[in-house]
Design an enzyme around this catalytic site. Structure first.
Site, PDB file in Angstrom:
ATOM      1  N   GLU A   1       0.835  -1.199   0.000  1.00  0.00           N
ATOM      2  CA  GLU A   1       0.000   0.000   0.000  1.00  0.00           C
ATOM      3  C   GLU A   1       0.869   1.249   0.000  1.00  0.00           C
ATOM      4  O   GLU A   1       2.095   1.164   0.189  1.00  0.00           O
ATOM      5  CB  GLU A   1      -0.934  -0.006   1.220  1.00  0.00           C
ATOM      6  CG  GLU A   1      -0.216  -0.010   2.558  1.00  0.00           C
ATOM      7  CD  GLU A   1      -1.163  -0.237   3.742  1.00  0.00           C
ATOM      8  OE1 GLU A   1      -1.872  -1.255   3.775  1.00  0.00           O
ATOM      9  OE2 GLU A   1      -1.182   0.618   4.642  1.00  0.00           O
TER      10      GLU A   1
ATOM     11  N   ARG B   1      -2.702  -8.020  12.959  1.00  0.00           N
ATOM     12  CA  ARG B   1      -2.545  -7.030  14.020  1.00  0.00           C
ATOM     13  C   ARG B   1      -1.453  -7.465  14.991  1.00  0.00           C
ATOM     14  O   ARG B   1      -1.500  -8.564  15.533  1.00  0.00           O
ATOM     15  CB  ARG B   1      -3.873  -6.903  14.766  1.00  0.00           C
ATOM     16  CG  ARG B   1      -4.515  -5.567  14.590  1.00  0.00           C
ATOM     17  CD  ARG B   1      -5.848  -5.466  15.330  1.00  0.00           C
ATOM     18  NE  ARG B   1      -6.886  -5.259  14.350  1.00  0.00           N
ATOM     19  CZ  ARG B   1      -7.949  -6.024  14.188  1.00  0.00           C
ATOM     20  NH1 ARG B   1      -8.138  -7.072  14.970  1.00  0.00           N
ATOM     21  NH2 ARG B   1      -8.822  -5.760  13.264  1.00  0.00           N
TER      22      ARG B   1
HETATM   23 ZN    ZN Z   1      -2.177  -1.328   6.429  1.00  0.00          ZN
END
Ligand code: ZN
Length: 316
Positions: free
Chosen positions: A113, A190
């Site tokens: 990203e 996470r």
């Molecule tokens: Zn991310």
């Protein structure tokens, strides 16, 4: 051929806020909206075309049934996803897998990203990279929750740009709005969520083993080769050219005429107002307006005073 204008898809998040309404003017359902999936073929929030002969179509269906709009590009899924994020609070510290790990373990693409910082409150920062020297040390520092030792913090301001390849430990900090261009994936591992609890008193799931598996060790800090080409008072800034996507800023002051530079082009206005002109037809553009310029649109003009983030698919 008309641009394909897309209806926003809003995602409620524990860390979300109301700036997609106050800054972008969207009619959002509540004040915990973290993400607008502006251009998406992903099943967790697919974009629907709002105009023209394909009105009502999902981007994913157009990809499957009208591949000519995408220059007959290869691939099982529409590969890109553009989001606008409003981080009222800190996002979890996280990492994404690459394609081979993502396809093997999650049945979808990995996630590389990049972020254009739309705005940032004074003092805002991101987590970007880590200090572990090897994988054992990474696992140990996570287990012992030595977050201050492990995580690298970087201050950010409006207009900054960051490349976040898969394997990069990262977190967007509170007070930041970004436009994110990414691979079409919703797989997040996470690492740390600040021990936060939701309304029901539950913490969000962590994915420690996967995070240790997919994190690039030692961390690498990608060097960006940003270039700018002036066209009158306007300019085109090239932020990134990668296997996954190429990302540009069109800084429009007056009139800017452009030619197709990829199979198709994703367009989102991050600031300002103006028009997009295709085949003599003018379309109104305002903050948050998003469209895909299909393969058949080979040249166009943008006019007004706007900042637009555009992307084209990479070579993968
Ligand atoms: Zn991310």
């Amino acid at each position: 051929m008309e641009p394909l204008f897309l209806k926003p898809v809003f995602q409620e998040k524990i860390w979300g806020g109301n700036q997609l309404h106050t800054v972008f003017g969207f009619d959002i359902p509540n004040d915990k909206i973290g993400e607008d999936w502006a251009i998406s073929g992903h099943p967790h929030g697919v974009s629907i075309v709002e105009n023209g002969p394909y009105k009502g179509w999902k981007v994913s269906d157009l990809w499957n049934e009208h591949r000519e709009l995408f220059d007959n590009a290869e691939g099982d899924v529409f590969p890109l996803l553009t989001k606008i994020l409003d981080a009222e609070d800190d996002l979890s510290v996280q990492v994404h897998p690459d394609d081979s790990y993502g396809l093997k373990h999650e049945g979808e693409l990995g996630k590389t990203e990049c972020w254009y910082i739309i705005n940032a409150k004074p003092g805002s920062e991101i987590v970007y990279g880590h200090n572990a020297k090897n994988r054992d040390e990474l696992a140990e520092m996570i287990k012992d929750e030595r977050w201050d030792d492990l995580l690298r913090h970087v201050p950010v301001k409006k207009g900054d740009f960051f490349y976040v390849p898969s394997g990069t430990i990262h977190a967007i900090g509170k007070g930041i709005m970004i436009l994110e261009t990414q691979q079409s994936s919703d797989t997040t591992y996470r690492v740390y969520d600040y021990d936060r609890k939701d309304d029901q008193g539950n913490t969000r799931e962590l994915h420690i083993q996967q995070s240790v598996d997919v994190t690039t060790v030692p961390a690498i800090s990608p060097e960006l080769e940003v270039s700018e080409s002036k066209k009158g008072d306007s300019s085109v800034i090239t932020y990134l050219k990668t296997d996954f996507f190429n990302v540009y800023e069109w800084d429009v002051v007056g009139e800017l005429s452009l030619k197709k530079a990829g199979d198709y082009t994703l367009v989102t206005v991050v600031e300002g107002y103006g028009n997009l002109i295709v085949d003599g037809q003018s379309y109104e553009m305002k903050p948050g307006t998003s469209c895909i310029l299909p393969a058949q649109v080979t040249e166009w003009t943008v006019e007004g005073e706007m900042k637009i983030i555009a992307s084209t698919p990479g070579t993968k």
